[in-house]
Design a protein around this motif. Structure first.
Motif, mmCIF file in Angstrom:
data_model
loop_
_atom_site.group_PDB
_atom_site.id
_atom_site.type_symbol
_atom_site.label_atom_id
_atom_site.label_comp_id
_atom_site.label_asym_id
_atom_site.label_seq_id
_atom_site.Cartn_x
_atom_site.Cartn_y
_atom_site.Cartn_z
ATOM 1 N N LEU B 105 0.829 -1.199 0.000
ATOM 2 C CA LEU B 105 0.000 0.000 0.000
ATOM 3 C C LEU B 105 0.873 1.264 0.000
ATOM 4 O O LEU B 105 0.617 2.207 -0.756
ATOM 5 C CB LEU B 105 -0.905 -0.023 1.237
ATOM 6 C CG LEU B 105 -2.073 0.947 1.218
ATOM 7 C CD1 LEU B 105 -3.043 0.575 0.114
ATOM 8 C CD2 LEU B 105 -2.773 0.949 2.566
ATOM 9 N N CYS B 106 1.908 1.266 0.826
ATOM 10 C CA CYS B 106 2.838 2.405 0.841
ATOM 11 C C CYS B 106 3.424 2.609 -0.554
ATOM 12 O O CYS B 106 3.532 3.730 -1.045
ATOM 13 C CB CYS B 106 3.978 2.160 1.828
ATOM 14 S SG CYS B 106 3.474 2.088 3.544
ATOM 15 N N GLY B 107 3.798 1.475 -1.185
ATOM 16 C CA GLY B 107 4.356 1.552 -2.532
ATOM 17 C C GLY B 107 3.360 2.139 -3.519
ATOM 18 O O GLY B 107 3.702 2.952 -4.376
ATOM 19 N N ILE B 108 2.102 1.721 -3.384
ATOM 20 C CA ILE B 108 1.069 2.224 -4.296
ATOM 21 C C ILE B 108 0.911 3.737 -4.116
ATOM 22 O O ILE B 108 0.794 4.483 -5.086
ATOM 23 C CB ILE B 108 -0.271 1.498 -4.048
ATOM 24 C CG1 ILE B 108 -0.154 0.045 -4.511
ATOM 25 C CG2 ILE B 108 -1.405 2.197 -4.781
ATOM 26 C CD1 ILE B 108 -1.350 -0.817 -4.175
ATOM 27 N N ILE B 109 0.938 4.169 -2.844
ATOM 28 C CA ILE B 109 0.785 5.606 -2.594
ATOM 29 C C ILE B 109 1.949 6.374 -3.233
ATOM 30 O O ILE B 109 1.744 7.327 -3.993
ATOM 31 C CB ILE B 109 0.714 5.877 -1.079
ATOM 32 C CG1 ILE B 109 -0.570 5.264 -0.498
ATOM 33 C CG2 ILE B 109 0.761 7.378 -0.799
ATOM 34 C CD1 ILE B 109 -0.622 5.256 1.013
ATOM 35 N N ASN B 110 3.180 5.941 -2.952
ATOM 36 C CA ASN B 110 4.338 6.600 -3.571
ATOM 37 C C ASN B 110 4.227 6.579 -5.094
ATOM 38 O O ASN B 110 4.417 7.586 -5.769
ATOM 39 C CB ASN B 110 5.640 5.873 -3.189
ATOM 40 C CG ASN B 110 6.016 6.082 -1.740
ATOM 41 O OD1 ASN B 110 5.570 7.033 -1.112
ATOM 42 N ND2 ASN B 110 6.829 5.189 -1.205
ATOM 43 N N VAL B 114 4.128 9.632 -7.969
ATOM 44 C CA VAL B 114 5.297 9.777 -8.853
ATOM 45 C C VAL B 114 4.922 9.461 -10.299
ATOM 46 O O VAL B 114 5.225 10.221 -11.216
ATOM 47 C CB VAL B 114 6.452 8.863 -8.386
ATOM 48 C CG1 VAL B 114 7.595 8.901 -9.391
ATOM 49 C CG2 VAL B 114 6.936 9.280 -7.013
ATOM 50 N N ALA B 115 4.233 8.315 -10.503
ATOM 51 C CA ALA B 115 4.014 7.856 -11.867
ATOM 52 C C ALA B 115 2.834 8.553 -12.532
ATOM 53 O O ALA B 115 2.916 8.937 -13.688
ATOM 54 C CB ALA B 115 3.793 6.343 -11.879
ATOM 55 N N VAL B 124 8.008 13.381 -2.875
ATOM 56 C CA VAL B 124 6.951 12.435 -2.503
ATOM 57 C C VAL B 124 7.452 11.459 -1.446
ATOM 58 O O VAL B 124 6.797 11.233 -0.424
ATOM 59 C CB VAL B 124 6.466 11.656 -3.741
ATOM 60 C CG1 VAL B 124 5.560 10.504 -3.333
ATOM 61 C CG2 VAL B 124 5.742 12.580 -4.697
ATOM 62 N N THR B 125 8.625 10.887 -1.685
ATOM 63 C CA THR B 125 9.072 9.846 -0.762
ATOM 64 C C THR B 125 9.638 10.455 0.516
ATOM 65 O O THR B 125 9.696 9.780 1.536
ATOM 66 C CB THR B 125 10.099 8.923 -1.432
ATOM 67 O OG1 THR B 125 11.211 9.691 -1.902
ATOM 68 C CG2 THR B 125 9.484 8.178 -2.591
#
Lengths: 500, 327, 353
Positions: B105-110, B114-115, B124-125
């Motif tokens: 989920l954290c990855g999806i948010i980042n 970004v993408a 962002v990060t």
């Protein structure tokens, strides 16, 4: 009369290329001196030497008869040499007045805003333009940004102003305004070096014309003594007609229909058909919206109204990968930035859009197959390189363009969009590209050829669509499309911009 | 035959790393007779195993032209989620799954910002770093949660295959997978192309946004996994678990010759850099140099890894000019 | 309406919106926390904001040039430790000399960053990640596990945090706040009225154009780093004053707060845009949220960072979305003004008269 700037016996070589070969060049006060030549003729190297970006290998530069050394752009400015480019170099976060004065060598460390605005207003008034010194540069149009750069040059008391293709992205009306500015400067005794590929502009503004070819000065004459054909012959070194040849083809069935295509603020009401085996030329000035139509068809910047009917079925093209799946390929005009991944190998560049074809069962790229494809195109398009594993960035412009063509031909497209396919490549490679286009059409591919090179469009196209300021001005058959007809359509009836 | 890597760049940087590594290894052997013993080598890896697992995915992200500063916070958050759930009576297995899910989920948010919104990944990060750490604090507050089941604690230490503990096995498997993906698969090719030139990739029909999203999701899951392994090794979890690891992780990646601007780097170089940093730390331990001096040395190495090539280039240019003038 | 665009820029609207957000936050917390509107609340927030503001000001200078300084947390720690050590050794040292030592020391460390970035051509993020570790590591070795404590400090320093500059009603403006405000105003004036300041913007705005215009970009970037280091040194001194006790981990993580304050304050992470007041507002927003959330009933003190991170993300996102919208609106007004030349010239003359 003594020239302000005189270049004597200048030579400059880069690895493998002699960019300038014992060149002589003079600039007199109060003249507009046009410099002509094909891409790679040495024009930009000459400019870079005059602005201190490059140092000549031999020869000397004389300012008012005294030899000088121009070590960097700050020194060039100090000598009163300024340059404006096709893409103006402004600071988007600063306002107009700051952009004019930021590079000045001043005594005080303080900015006197009132005085700066006053002086900026003054300079802008002298140029006869209504531009607010307080507005931010970010929102300005290209033409306005150029005006800012001219104002900057004037504020630096520039005696030599180099204008490198300043009109390439301007509308006819803006070009007229730019020429008015140029005349103002000429009357003030500024020597102007003017570079443009548009013959009409040269005859309108220039006092003297110098032609470069392959790093050498070919001719230098007053405008009264030259003719259009003579200049072109000097530029290319042979008769114009000789390098375009189109074979007669049977035209196939209808492939693409575009109806009322539009994108707000960019282009509107574009209507055309392309059949199999047909080359539809797109003519017009830079900025007329031709590239934008291409980008819309390829899904990079999708259109927001109208219909695209491909082989009888209507399509909403939203992304490049979708366009590619539909059999559309787009060879971009900016091959170094958008067409290629320069640090990667020729083989990797060619296989990129169709990489899925090269995957083994476990998803590993089969390099042998990749290599075979690359070798195939290397032979077919005669890409001159020691190895297909070489970096694409190390190739010459013409060979790079062939790699871009290969990469898209490898996707086996049915519609090929070519955007300025021969810009910046030498005459030989250009003829090869034309030959390839002719062949592809012969194989039944539909081709959309966007080109600002008028003789090229005229010679290569079956029909020609002319655009002007985002509007379609008409489609002309091969027989009726003459240089005059196309130029008139591209420029509008008169030079003055009639707004409805 | 097609070369399997870009040998040109490999020759320079990777060779240099290998030479320096050899020197350090020889030094270590001369200082300690046990250095080459398997248990010592395993121990060498295990001291920093969680970081070097995350180094692998960070390599791909930096080659892709982005950065993920939030990895350490995601590591901490993963561990804290697991600890918190376990404390509330959720089974450890389920807690681990949820922990990995939170990482994703954290990855999806980042990745989303970004993408898809195209915000700078640095900003962002950085926000993610603070926020995910904050959530970890909410879950664990200022306590230390421990008393995990035995099997979980043993995951962190007990040899699983031969002398190798689970986390080391995971590291080696991931290393092989990532090397294959980065250098031999279509996805890896896309990672490089996008890192070199995002727009050119888009114009070639590469799904830029999906690739970036995928990388950030992988980063989230792997970081969370590493955090959970860290918890297993330490046997206890605090909110500050893994705090500050992001800098060590990025340092190892850049030292491996990966360009901070994207588009350039090899997993071989990063592998060597991992070995070099581990051996260097071990060597300094042998000389009883403390942890802080060790980070100083690593910091110096990081700067020099870019500075030296630049200075050599300058010197070469200067030398060439001198020669030309002489001619 | 068109003329507005000449005097207010989208970036300024974004800055003003922060004041609005601060007011909203204060109103909100006022309804949630008993006795929120008090001098105590103000002082507590102000003390925390003051240090972050000074650091964010330095960070802003560097970010404007399209660089970043991640090492300032370590510079703060080292400078505060070094200054504290000198003060404990020389109890009768003049206060200004003590401040000077901290600032000079910070500037020295900043210049190392700057030299590596400018002349070594090492990307700023690599340099400052490296020096973040190096400065801290050297500090730990240098300190040899000794801690500077309040009782080693001269009395003037211990009393300094409570010294008032002046009092407005119940609110006391303390020295630290005064220093922070002074720094912001001084550097804002420099950015606005010094040629150097404008060139800082120019370099970050378009490095290529800066090179062609012959701006001394290298020296200016180096100066930005030295100033950033100097301000971090000042921040270190303030840290010493505020806490009195300095361990080797003093100031850890402050670099992130400083970057966060700058980014929330609308300083463009890609350079060229941003102001000192923006950085100040950013620091105030962060400080207000932090300190107020601490006192919120029913809210764990540990929620703070989560909200802070969310807020930074929203700030960055609003930059991308809202600022783009505002800019295109401005551009459209400019276009419309051009396309109706009659109306435009009317406005011009109306303005002139």
């Amino acid at each position: 009369m003594q020239p302000i700037l005189k270049l004597e016996n200048i030579s400059k070589a880069f690895p493998g290329v002699k960019a300038l070969d014992h060149v002589e060049f003079e600039l007199f006060p109060g003249e507009v001196h046009a410099l002509l030549g094909e891409n790679g003729a040495g024009k930009s190297t000459l400019i870079k030497i005059m602005t201190g970006i490059y140092q000549p290998d031999s020869g000397q530069i004389l300012l008012d008869g005294h030899p000088i050394k121009i070590g960097n752009s700050a020194q060039a400015q100090g000598y009163g040499i300024a340059a404006i480019y096709q893409e103006p170099l402004v600071f988007p976060d600063l306002n107009v007045a700051e952009n004019i004065f930021i590079g000045h060598r001043v005594k005080g460390a303080f900015v006197d805003w009132r005085k700066m605005y006053r002086e900026a207003d003054d300079i802008l008034a002298r140029l006869g333009v209504s531009l607010d010194a307080r507005s931010q540069a970010r929102g300005l149009t290209l033409a306005q940004q150029q005006t800012v750069e001219i104002a900057k040059a004037l504020s630096l008391n520039a005696r030599v102003l180099i204008m490198d293709e300043p009109t390439a992205s301007l509308s006819a009306h803006e070009v007229e305004q730019l020429f008015n500015l140029t005349r103002v400067l000429r009357e003030r005794g500024v020597a102007i070096l003017f570079i443009s590929h548009r013959m009409d502009e040269i005859f309108e503004i220039a006092d003297r014309v110098t032609v470069f070819r392959d790093g050498q000065q070919i001719s230098s004459k007053p405008i009264a003594e030259i003719t259009r054909d003579g200049v072109i012959q000097d530029m290319v070194g042979r008769k114009l007609e000789s390098f375009f040849a189109r074979n007669e083809h049977e035209q196939g069935e209808l492939m693409l229909s575009v109806r009322n295509l539009g994108k707000r603020g960019i282009f509107s009401d574009i209507n055309f058909d392309i059949h199999r085996g047909e080359v539809l030329g797109f003519a017009g000035l830079v900025g007329a919206g031709r590239t934008d139509v291409g980008l819309a068809l390829f899904g990079v910047e999708p259109a927001d109204s109208g219909e695209i009917i491909l082989k009888g079925s209507q399509q909403q093209i939203r992304s490049p990968e979708q366009a590619q799946a539909l059999g559309i390929a787009y060879v971009t005009e900016d091959r170094r930035q958008l067409g290629l991944t320069l640090p990667m190998s020729i083989a990797a560049n060619i296989s990129l859009p169709s990489l899925r074809k090269y995957l083994s069962a476990v998803g590993i790229i089969r390099r042998k197959a990749e290599q075979a494809t690359a070798e195939n195109y290397r032979q077919r398009l005669s890409i001159r390189t020691p190895s297909i594993w070489q970096e694409a960035g190390k190739l010459s412009g013409g060979n790079q363009q062939k790699v871009v063509l290969s990469k898209w031909l490898n996707t086996e497209p049915q519609l090929l969009i070519l955007d300025e396919p021969t810009r910046g490549i030498d005459v030989g490679a250009k003829a090869e590209v034309h030959h390839i286009i002719d062949q592809l059409a012969g194989q039944g591919m539909g081709i959309m050829l966007i080109s600002s090179d008028l003789p090229e469009v005229l010679a290569m196209s079956d029909r020609i669509l002319v655009m002007r300021e985002g509007q379609q001005m008409g489609i002309f058959n091969r027989e009726e499309a003459t240089q005059e007809v196309v130029i008139n359509a591209a420029m509008g009836q008169s030079r003055s911009d009639v707004k409805v | 035959m097609p070369p399997s890597f870009k040998w040109d760049s490999l020759k320079r940087w990777e060779t240099l790393l290998a030479v320096v590594l050899a020197v350090v290894v020889i030094f270590n052997i001369s200082q300690s007779s046990v250095f080459l013993r398997v248990d010592n080598l395993v121990n060498l890896f295990m001291l920093h195993i969680e970081k070097i697992i995350v180094v692998l995915i960070m390599t791909l992200i930096i080659i892709n032209g982005e950065i993920d500063l939030s990895v350490a916070s995601v590591m901490g958050l993963g561990a804290c989620v697991v600890a918190n759930l376990y404390e509330r009576g959720v089974s450890m297995e389920a807690a681990i799954l949820v922990g990995l899910g939170v990482g994703a989920l954290c990855g999806i948010i980042n990745g989303f910002w970004v993408a898809y919104v195209r915000l700078p990944s640095l900003a962002v990060t950085l926000a993610g770093l603070i926020a995910y750490h904050g959530i970890a604090e909410m879950l664990v507050e200022d306590r230390s949660i421990g008393n995990f089941p035995d099997w979980f604690n043993q995951l962190g230490q007990k040899a699983l295959i031969g002398p190798l503990p689970l986390s080391l096995v995971i590291f080696f498997i991931l290393f092989i997978i990532f090397a294959a993906v980065l250098h031999f698969s279509a996805f890896g090719r896309y990672v490089f192309v996008i890192g070199n030139n995002r727009e050119a990739a888009r114009y070639s029909g590469v799904r830029v946004r999906q690739v970036k999203m995928m990388l950030y999701i992988m980063s989230g899951v792997i970081a969370s996994l590493a955090g959970i392994l860290f918890a297993a090794r330490l046997g206890a979890v605090r909110a500050s678990t893994a705090e500050g690891f992001e800098l060590d992780i990025i340092t190892v990646v850049l030292l491996g010759g990966v360009s901070i601007f994207g588009g350039k780097g090899t997993l071989a170089g990063v592998g060597l850099s991992i070995m070099l940093v581990l051996c260097l730390r071990n060597g300094m331990n042998l000389l009883s140099i403390t942890g802080n001096t060790q980070s100083t040395v690593i910091g110096v190495l990081l700067i020099f890894s870019v500075l030296i090539p630049n200075l050599t280039q300058d010197f070469q240019g200067f030398w060439n000019r001198r020669r030309m003038i002489a001619k | 309406m068109y003329r507005i665009r000449h005097y207010i820029r989208p970036e300024q609207i974004r800055e003003f919106s922060l004041i609005f957000i601060i007011m909203l936050a204060v109103l909100f917390f006022g309804t949630q926390i008993d006795g929120y509107y008090s001098a105590r609340t103000f002082n507590r927030i102000a003390a925390s904001v003051a240090i972050i503001t000074v650091l964010a000001a330095g960070q802003t200078l560097v970010i404007l040039t399209r660089n970043i300084d991640l090492s300032i947390g370590s510079i703060v720690g080292f400078a505060s430790y070094f200054a504290g050590q000198q003060l404990s050794a020389n109890q009768d040292m003049h206060p200004l000399i003590a401040v000077g030592i901290a600032i000079g020391f910070g500037a020295l460390l900043g210049s190392v960053n700057g030299l590596l970035v400018v002349y070594g051509r090492v990307p700023s993020i690599i340099v400052t990640l490296g020096t973040l570790a190096i400065y801290r590591g050297v500090l730990v070795d240098y300190a040899q596990a000794k801690t500077i404590t309040t009782d080693m400090m001269p009395t003037w320093l211990v009393d300094l945090p409570r010294v008032n500059l002046f009092t407005v009603g119940e609110i006391e403006i303390r020295v630290m706040v005064g220093v922070a405000v002074l720094v912001v105003i001084a550097f804002q004036l420099c950015l606005t009225y010094l040629l150097l300041g404008r060139r800082l913007y120019a370099i970050g705005s378009n490095p290529d154009a800066a090179r062609v215009a012959g701006l001394p970009a290298r020296r200016i970037v180096l100066l930005a780093y030295i100033l950033c280091g100097a301000l971090a040194g000042l921040g270190g001194f303030m840290f010493l004053v505020r806490f009195g006790t300095i361990t080797v981990s003093a100031g850890v993580g402050l670099e992130l707060s400083a970057v966060a304050a700058a980014v929330v304050g609308g300083v463009n992470i890609f350079g060229g845009a941003g102001t000192m007041f923006g950085a100040l507002f950013g620091a105030v927003v962060i400080g207000t949220l932090e300190q107020s959330l601490l006192r919120m009933p029913n809210v764990s003190e540990f929620v703070r960072d989560a909200l802070l991170g969310l807020f930074i993300l929203l700030a960055v996102a609003s930059d991308a979305v809202i600022l783009q919208q505002l800019r295109s609106l401005w551009a459209r007004w400019a276009r419309e003004a051009r396309e109706t030349p009659a109306a435009h010239s009317e406005k011009e003359s109306g303005h002139a008269s």
